[in-house]
Motif scaffolding. Structure first.
Motif, mmCIF file in Angstrom:
data_model
loop_
_atom_site.group_PDB
_atom_site.id
_atom_site.type_symbol
_atom_site.label_atom_id
_atom_site.label_comp_id
_atom_site.label_asym_id
_atom_site.label_seq_id
_atom_site.Cartn_x
_atom_site.Cartn_y
_atom_site.Cartn_z
ATOM 1 N N LEU A 257 -10.083 -3.910 0.999
ATOM 2 C CA LEU A 257 -11.418 -3.924 1.584
ATOM 3 C C LEU A 257 -11.336 -3.844 3.107
ATOM 4 N N ASP A 258 -10.212 -3.334 3.599
ATOM 5 C CA ASP A 258 -10.065 -3.151 5.040
ATOM 6 C C ASP A 258 -11.132 -2.180 5.545
ATOM 7 N N PHE A 259 -11.490 -2.347 6.803
ATOM 8 C CA PHE A 259 -12.503 -1.508 7.419
ATOM 9 C C PHE A 259 -11.905 -0.137 7.759
ATOM 10 N N PRO A 260 -12.717 0.934 7.716
ATOM 11 C CA PRO A 260 -12.193 2.289 7.959
ATOM 12 C C PRO A 260 -11.396 2.439 9.248
ATOM 13 N N HIS A 261 -11.806 1.768 10.320
ATOM 14 C CA HIS A 261 -11.068 1.903 11.585
ATOM 15 C C HIS A 261 -9.671 1.273 11.520
ATOM 16 N N MET A 262 -9.375 0.539 10.438
ATOM 17 C CA MET A 262 -8.082 -0.128 10.295
ATOM 18 C C MET A 262 -7.097 0.661 9.422
ATOM 19 N N TYR A 263 -7.541 1.708 8.765
ATOM 20 C CA TYR A 263 -6.693 2.409 7.808
ATOM 21 C C TYR A 263 -5.384 2.887 8.432
ATOM 22 N N ASP A 264 -5.474 3.605 9.541
ATOM 23 C CA ASP A 264 -4.272 4.188 10.137
ATOM 24 C C ASP A 264 -3.451 3.188 10.957
ATOM 25 N N LYS A 265 -4.112 2.273 11.630
ATOM 26 C CA LYS A 265 -3.395 1.363 12.526
ATOM 27 C C LYS A 265 -2.894 0.098 11.851
ATOM 28 N N LYS A 266 -3.519 -0.303 10.751
ATOM 29 C CA LYS A 266 -3.115 -1.560 10.135
ATOM 30 C C LYS A 266 -2.776 -1.421 8.648
ATOM 31 N N LEU A 267 -3.656 -0.814 7.871
ATOM 32 C CA LEU A 267 -3.462 -0.764 6.423
ATOM 33 C C LEU A 267 -2.259 0.096 6.028
ATOM 34 N N LYS A 268 -2.199 1.316 6.494
ATOM 35 C CA LYS A 268 -1.074 2.189 6.141
ATOM 36 C C LYS A 268 0.272 1.604 6.591
ATOM 37 N N PRO A 269 0.388 1.113 7.842
ATOM 38 C CA PRO A 269 1.659 0.496 8.231
ATOM 39 C C PRO A 269 2.006 -0.714 7.363
ATOM 40 N N PHE A 270 1.006 -1.507 6.989
ATOM 41 C CA PHE A 270 1.237 -2.673 6.148
ATOM 42 C C PHE A 270 1.788 -2.248 4.781
ATOM 43 N N ILE A 271 1.171 -1.253 4.173
ATOM 44 C CA ILE A 271 1.617 -0.757 2.863
ATOM 45 C C ILE A 271 3.058 -0.274 2.940
ATOM 46 N N LYS A 272 3.360 0.474 3.983
ATOM 47 C CA LYS A 272 4.715 1.018 4.130
ATOM 48 C C LYS A 272 5.729 -0.084 4.441
ATOM 49 N N GLU A 273 5.395 -0.961 5.376
ATOM 50 C CA GLU A 273 6.297 -2.038 5.792
ATOM 51 C C GLU A 273 6.637 -2.968 4.626
ATOM 52 N N LYS A 274 5.644 -3.277 3.816
ATOM 53 C CA LYS A 274 5.842 -4.185 2.681
ATOM 54 C C LYS A 274 6.295 -3.453 1.425
ATOM 55 N N ALA A 275 6.411 -2.138 1.512
ATOM 56 C CA ALA A 275 6.875 -1.303 0.394
ATOM 57 C C ALA A 275 6.128 -1.647 -0.900
ATOM 58 N N LEU A 276 4.802 -1.679 -0.819
ATOM 59 C CA LEU A 276 3.996 -2.009 -1.990
ATOM 60 C C LEU A 276 4.180 -0.949 -3.066
ATOM 61 N N LYS A 277 4.501 -1.397 -4.263
ATOM 62 C CA LYS A 277 4.733 -0.503 -5.393
ATOM 63 C C LYS A 277 3.523 -0.413 -6.313
ATOM 64 N N SER A 278 2.665 -1.436 -6.268
ATOM 65 C CA SER A 278 1.443 -1.403 -7.065
ATOM 66 C C SER A 278 0.536 -0.311 -6.520
ATOM 67 N N LYS A 279 -0.365 0.159 -7.357
ATOM 68 C CA LYS A 279 -1.335 1.157 -6.920
ATOM 69 C C LYS A 279 -2.264 0.502 -5.898
ATOM 70 N N VAL A 280 -2.384 1.113 -4.713
ATOM 71 C CA VAL A 280 -3.269 0.617 -3.670
ATOM 72 C C VAL A 280 -4.385 1.641 -3.494
ATOM 73 N N ILE A 281 -5.618 1.166 -3.619
ATOM 74 C CA ILE A 281 -6.765 2.023 -3.348
ATOM 75 C C ILE A 281 -7.669 1.307 -2.348
#
Length: 181
Positions: A103-127
């Motif tokens: 439920l992250d805000f759109p302005h956070m997708y590139d600067k926070k959400l995507k790096p978080f997903i990659k850094e934590k190597a999330l394997k579950s489906k993230v939408i």
């Protein structure tokens, strides 16, 4: 519009306020993600409004779905993510699918959400659920949901349970096991 902004502020203040001061590890995680550049070019986000997202709450294929609503700015949410990841790994061959709904805000997708997903190597489906009309879709997820996160729906076919709480792994495991019968 003013009501939606007020609801977002209330969600930010109530949904994650309680545990945010008691989890310094999460502050380190957030600082770590923000402190260096991560190449997120290969992190693709599936972004839905509620009409597009609703299919993830209504599958009737004998699979158990664990749908967790979270955000990178929510300390209790971040704290419990490893338990959902562990569940995803340990139950992969038991017809269980974990879906992490950001439920992250759109302005956070590139600067926070995507790096978080990659850094934590999330394997579950993230939408990503990007629908500002929370007054409409929150009660469609569950009538008892106040809108605070973390929140989780576990369902199989017509049987569904809603949880407006944080989980540890043992609690999550116990709840999912009820659906394995």
């Amino acid at each position: 519009m003013k009501l939606n902004v007020l609801i977002i502020v209330i969600l930010l203040m109530t949904g994650c306020k309680e545990n945010s001061k008691t989890t310094p590890v999460n502050e380190e995680i957030t600082k770590d993600v923000a402190s260096h550049t991560v190449n997120t070019a290969d992190v693709e986000l599936e972004i839905y409004d509620f009409a597009g997202f609703e299919k993830f709450l209504n599958k009737k294929d004998n699979k158990i779905y664990v749908v967790n609503f979270w955000a990178t700015w929510c300390a209790p949410c971040v704290k419990e993510l490893p338990y959902f990841e562990k569940l995803n790994t340990e139950y992969k061959n038991k017809n269980v699918e974990v879906i992490l709904v950001s439920l992250d805000f759109p302005h956070m997708y590139d600067k926070k959400l995507k790096p978080f997903i990659k850094e934590k190597a999330l394997k579950s489906k993230v939408i990503v659920l990007d629908d500002p009309d929370m007054n409409t879709w929150i009660p469609k997820v569950d009538e008892s949901w106040s809108g605070s996160i973390p929140a989780t729906v576990i369902y199989k076919n017509e049987t569904s349970k809603f949880y407006e709480q944080s989980f540890n792994y043992e609690e999550l495991d116990k709840e999912v096991n009820q659906f394995l019968n």
